[in-house]
Design a protein around this motif. Structure first.
Motif, PDB file in Angstrom:
ATOM      1  N   ALA A   1      -3.660  -0.602   2.628  1.00 40.04           N
ATOM      2  CA  ALA A   1      -2.941  -0.597   3.901  1.00 40.04           C
ATOM      3  C   ALA A   1      -3.496   0.546   4.742  1.00 40.04           C
ATOM      4  O   ALA A   1      -3.877   1.581   4.189  1.00 40.04           O
ATOM      5  CB  ALA A   1      -1.436  -0.425   3.698  1.00 40.04           C
ATOM      6  N   PRO A   2      -3.573   0.394   6.053  1.00 39.26           N
ATOM      7  CA  PRO A   2      -4.035   1.494   6.894  1.00 39.26           C
ATOM      8  C   PRO A   2      -3.173   2.740   6.675  1.00 39.26           C
ATOM      9  O   PRO A   2      -1.944   2.658   6.599  1.00 39.26           O
ATOM     10  CB  PRO A   2      -3.857   0.949   8.318  1.00 39.26           C
ATOM     11  N   GLY A   3      -3.820   3.896   6.539  1.00 37.13           N
ATOM     12  CA  GLY A   3      -3.097   5.138   6.302  1.00 37.13           C
ATOM     13  C   GLY A   3      -2.823   5.422   4.846  1.00 37.13           C
ATOM     14  O   GLY A   3      -2.294   6.486   4.506  1.00 37.13           O
ATOM     15  N   SER A   4      -3.176   4.495   3.969  1.00 37.98           N
ATOM     16  CA  SER A   4      -2.936   4.665   2.534  1.00 37.98           C
ATOM     17  C   SER A   4      -4.012   5.552   1.918  1.00 37.98           C
ATOM     18  O   SER A   4      -4.993   5.935   2.563  1.00 37.98           O
ATOM     19  CB  SER A   4      -2.936   3.312   1.834  1.00 37.98           C
ATOM     20  N   SER A   5      -3.847   5.864   0.637  1.00 36.82           N
ATOM     21  CA  SER A   5      -4.832   6.691  -0.060  1.00 36.82           C
ATOM     22  C   SER A   5      -6.182   5.987  -0.149  1.00 36.82           C
ATOM     23  O   SER A   5      -7.234   6.638  -0.102  1.00 36.82           O
ATOM     24  CB  SER A   5      -4.327   7.048  -1.464  1.00 36.82           C
TER      25      SER A   5
ATOM     26  N   GLY B   1       0.827  -1.202   0.000  1.00 39.12           N
ATOM     27  CA  GLY B   1       0.000   0.000   0.000  1.00 39.12           C
ATOM     28  C   GLY B   1       0.857   1.247   0.000  1.00 39.12           C
ATOM     29  O   GLY B   1       2.080   1.187   0.200  1.00 39.12           O
ATOM     30  N   GLY B   2       0.213   2.392  -0.221  1.00 40.95           N
ATOM     31  CA  GLY B   2       0.942   3.647  -0.333  1.00 40.95           C
ATOM     32  C   GLY B   2       1.651   4.063   0.938  1.00 40.95           C
ATOM     33  O   GLY B   2       2.750   4.637   0.891  1.00 40.95           O
ATOM     34  N   SER B   3       1.045   3.792   2.100  1.00 37.99           N
ATOM     35  CA  SER B   3       1.684   4.188   3.355  1.00 37.99           C
ATOM     36  C   SER B   3       2.993   3.436   3.555  1.00 37.99           C
ATOM     37  O   SER B   3       3.977   3.991   4.055  1.00 37.99           O
ATOM     38  CB  SER B   3       0.739   3.938   4.536  1.00 37.99           C
ATOM     39  N   LYS B   4       3.024   2.169   3.142  1.00 38.59           N
ATOM     40  CA  LYS B   4       4.255   1.373   3.266  1.00 38.59           C
ATOM     41  C   LYS B   4       5.330   1.877   2.302  1.00 38.59           C
ATOM     42  O   LYS B   4       6.514   1.961   2.655  1.00 38.59           O
ATOM     43  CB  LYS B   4       3.956  -0.099   2.994  1.00 38.59           C
ATOM     44  N   ALA B   5       4.926   2.208   1.081  1.00 39.92           N
ATOM     45  CA  ALA B   5       5.880   2.722   0.105  1.00 39.92           C
ATOM     46  C   ALA B   5       6.439   4.070   0.554  1.00 39.92           C
ATOM     47  O   ALA B   5       7.635   4.353   0.388  1.00 39.92           O
ATOM     48  CB  ALA B   5       5.211   2.850  -1.263  1.00 39.92           C
ATOM     49  N   LEU B   6       5.582   4.902   1.128  1.00 42.08           N
ATOM     50  CA  LEU B   6       6.020   6.206   1.628  1.00 42.08           C
ATOM     51  C   LEU B   6       7.011   6.036   2.775  1.00 42.08           C
ATOM     52  O   LEU B   6       8.048   6.718   2.826  1.00 42.08           O
ATOM     53  CB  LEU B   6       4.803   7.011   2.084  1.00 42.08           C
ATOM     54  N   GLU B   7       6.712   5.128   3.685  1.00 46.34           N
ATOM     55  CA  GLU B   7       7.619   4.869   4.806  1.00 46.34           C
ATOM     56  C   GLU B   7       9.000   4.448   4.315  1.00 46.34           C
ATOM     57  O   GLU B   7      10.028   4.860   4.871  1.00 46.34           O
ATOM     58  CB  GLU B   7       7.042   3.771   5.712  1.00 46.34           C
TER      59      GLU B   7
ATOM     60  N   VAL C   1      -5.358  -5.277   3.196  1.00 43.69           N
ATOM     61  CA  VAL C   1      -5.346  -6.543   2.436  1.00 43.69           C
ATOM     62  C   VAL C   1      -4.558  -6.415   1.132  1.00 43.69           C
ATOM     63  O   VAL C   1      -4.527  -7.354   0.331  1.00 43.69           O
ATOM     64  CB  VAL C   1      -6.781  -7.015   2.120  1.00 43.69           C
ATOM     65  N   GLY C   2      -3.902  -5.265   0.899  1.00 41.02           N
ATOM     66  CA  GLY C   2      -3.193  -5.086  -0.354  1.00 41.02           C
ATOM     67  C   GLY C   2      -4.142  -4.813  -1.505  1.00 41.02           C
ATOM     68  O   GLY C   2      -5.333  -4.558  -1.321  1.00 41.02           O
ATOM     69  N   GLN C   3      -3.597  -4.877  -2.731  1.00 37.62           N
ATOM     70  CA  GLN C   3      -4.400  -4.612  -3.924  1.00 37.62           C
ATOM     71  C   GLN C   3      -4.274  -5.754  -4.936  1.00 37.62           C
ATOM     72  O   GLN C   3      -4.624  -5.595  -6.101  1.00 37.62           O
ATOM     73  CB  GLN C   3      -3.945  -3.305  -4.580  1.00 37.62           C
TER      74      GLN C   3
ATOM     75  N   GLY D   1       3.144   6.428  -5.903  1.00 44.52           N
ATOM     76  CA  GLY D   1       2.080   6.368  -4.914  1.00 44.52           C
ATOM     77  C   GLY D   1       1.076   7.478  -5.122  1.00 44.52           C
ATOM     78  O   GLY D   1       1.009   8.078  -6.198  1.00 44.52           O
ATOM     79  N   ALA D   2       0.330   7.783  -4.086  1.00 44.89           N
ATOM     80  CA  ALA D   2      -0.780   8.728  -4.199  1.00 44.89           C
ATOM     81  C   ALA D   2      -0.315  10.175  -4.100  1.00 44.89           C
ATOM     82  O   ALA D   2       0.450  10.532  -3.195  1.00 44.89           O
ATOM     83  CB  ALA D   2      -1.805   8.451  -3.116  1.00 44.89           C
ATOM     84  N   TYR D   3      -0.813  11.001  -5.012  1.00 42.85           N
ATOM     85  CA  TYR D   3      -0.547  12.437  -4.910  1.00 42.85           C
ATOM     86  C   TYR D   3      -1.017  12.982  -3.562  1.00 42.85           C
ATOM     87  O   TYR D   3      -0.385  13.876  -2.985  1.00 42.85           O
ATOM     88  CB  TYR D   3      -1.240  13.188  -6.058  1.00 42.85           C
ATOM     89  N   SER D   4      -2.103  12.442  -3.028  1.00 39.67           N
ATOM     90  CA  SER D   4      -2.635  12.934  -1.756  1.00 39.67           C
ATOM     91  C   SER D   4      -1.617  12.826  -0.622  1.00 39.67           C
ATOM     92  O   SER D   4      -1.682  13.589   0.352  1.00 39.67           O
ATOM     93  CB  SER D   4      -3.914  12.173  -1.382  1.00 39.67           C
ATOM     94  N   ASN D   5      -0.657  11.910  -0.745  1.00 40.79           N
ATOM     95  CA  ASN D   5       0.370  11.789   0.293  1.00 40.79           C
ATOM     96  C   ASN D   5       1.214  13.050   0.410  1.00 40.79           C
ATOM     97  O   ASN D   5       1.721  13.365   1.491  1.00 40.79           O
ATOM     98  CB  ASN D   5       1.278  10.587   0.015  1.00 40.79           C
TER      99      ASN D   5
END
Length: 340
Positions: free
Chosen positions: A141-145, A69-75, A169-171, A87-91
């Motif tokens: 993922a929790p915290g994701s877009s 998920g995006g939160s994991k990629a950002l981390e 649960v992923g995508q 990832g998400a522009y919203s991040n």
């Protein structure tokens, strides 16, 4: 004679093109590590750029690591494991509210391509998002877009974020398994999994974010999400690297705009095809209008994302975010000038 002349001109063009490529100033970083929030259809530009050698043509040795998920990629990027995030522009907005400066340098989509639906066992119980109170909702993922957009949809339905249980649960295969095993009651997911589950009768859409009308109903307009971003410090220190990445992404987007579903299927890595090439081709058709043709994030699109986040997140509404600082279209616009 005309044939010989055409061949000569073609060869000359190839030589000139090679010379031009070799005359480019090399990027500051040859090896670029990209963390991807998903390998779904809305992440195809970065996947295609890798598969067709477009990064390599720009002097970049790109590695793509897929996260759940995006939160994991950002981390991973903030921790130094990767250089950039698909990832998400919203991040970039949520992090700006926390004082962290991220910059989107290329949009992969103009709309998110998600389907938010209810699982088979709840078809008769859930007729709208308002009926989800007390239920388990799957996100990447929790915290994701995907989590953020679920919060927004719940907010519009008169529910609070904690009225449901959020489960990561992923995508990909994990999302399919979670729905079919009855582990979740609803799910937000992109293609190809969205098409797999909807066509298989496992998921009934409550909100559709692949079509123009669907995005208008959910957000009021198209909502750009999947993008390529990095920290402002990385962008400032590596402008040639960023330009090279943008060149590859825009070239991939131009290719995708003209490609047939069969060409896409033949190019995408086999492990992303959900074991069914025909279904993947259909998934591509279902979501292709969301793919950005030029990598540009529009000012209106950026404002839509901010307004959606601010609707349910007081910290975004209260933050004085310089929206123009969260994306920089100069790189993709320059890339567009050279892509044929």
């Amino acid at each position: 004679m005309k044939t010989l002349l055409a061949v000569a001109l073609s060869a000359a063009a190839m030589i000139c093109g090679t010379a031009a490529a070799q005359s480019k100033t090399p990027p500051e970083k040859k090896e670029v590590h990209i963390g991807a929030a998903s390998t779904g259809i809305t992440y195809l530009p970065v996947i295609i750029a890798k598969q067709l050698g477009y990064f390599r043509d720009e002097g970049i040795d790109a590695t793509i690591a897929a996260f759940s998920g995006g939160s994991k990629a950002l981390e991973a990027m903030l921790g130094g494991s990767t250089d950039m995030t698909a990832g998400a522009y919203s991040n970039t907005l949520t992090m700006a509210a926390k004082g962290q400066k991220l910059v989107t340098i290329a949009a992969q989509v103009v709309c998110p391509g998600w389907v938010f639906g209810v699982s088979r066992k709840n078809f008769d119980k859930v007729k709208s998002p308002a009926d989800l109170k007390g239920m388990r909702v799957g996100v990447s993922a929790p915290g994701s877009s995907t989590h953020m957009v679920v919060n927004y949809i719940l907010h519009k339905a008169g529910l609070k974020a904690d009225d449901v249980s959020i489960i990561g649960v992923g995508q990909a295969a994990g999302a399919v398994a979670a729905v079919r095993a009855g582990q979740i009651d609803a799910l937000i997911v992109n293609d190809p999994v969205a098409t797999v589950l909807v066509d298989g009768g496992d998921l009934k859409p409550l909100a559709e974010m692949r079509t123009a009308d669907g995005n208008k109903q959910v957000f009021g307009a198209d909502y750009p999400e999947s993008s390529l971003y990095a920290t402002k410090s990385f962008v400032d220190k590596n402008p040639r690297t960023v330009q090279a990445v943008a060149d590859a992404i825009v070239r991939a987007e131009h290719w995708l705009a003209k490609a047939t579903p069969q060409q896409v299927v033949a190019t995408v890595p086999a492990e992303y095809l959900v074991d069914n090439k025909d279904l993947y081709a259909k998934s591509f058709e279902n979501s292709r209008r969301c793919l950005s043709p030029d990598g540009v994030i529009s000012d209106d699109g950026a404002r839509t994302v901010r307004d959606v986040l601010a609707a349910f997140d007081p910290s975004i509404g209260a933050a004085h975010i310089d929206l123009a600082a969260t994306y920089d279209n100069r790189y993709v616009k320059k890339a567009g000038e050279s892509v044929q």
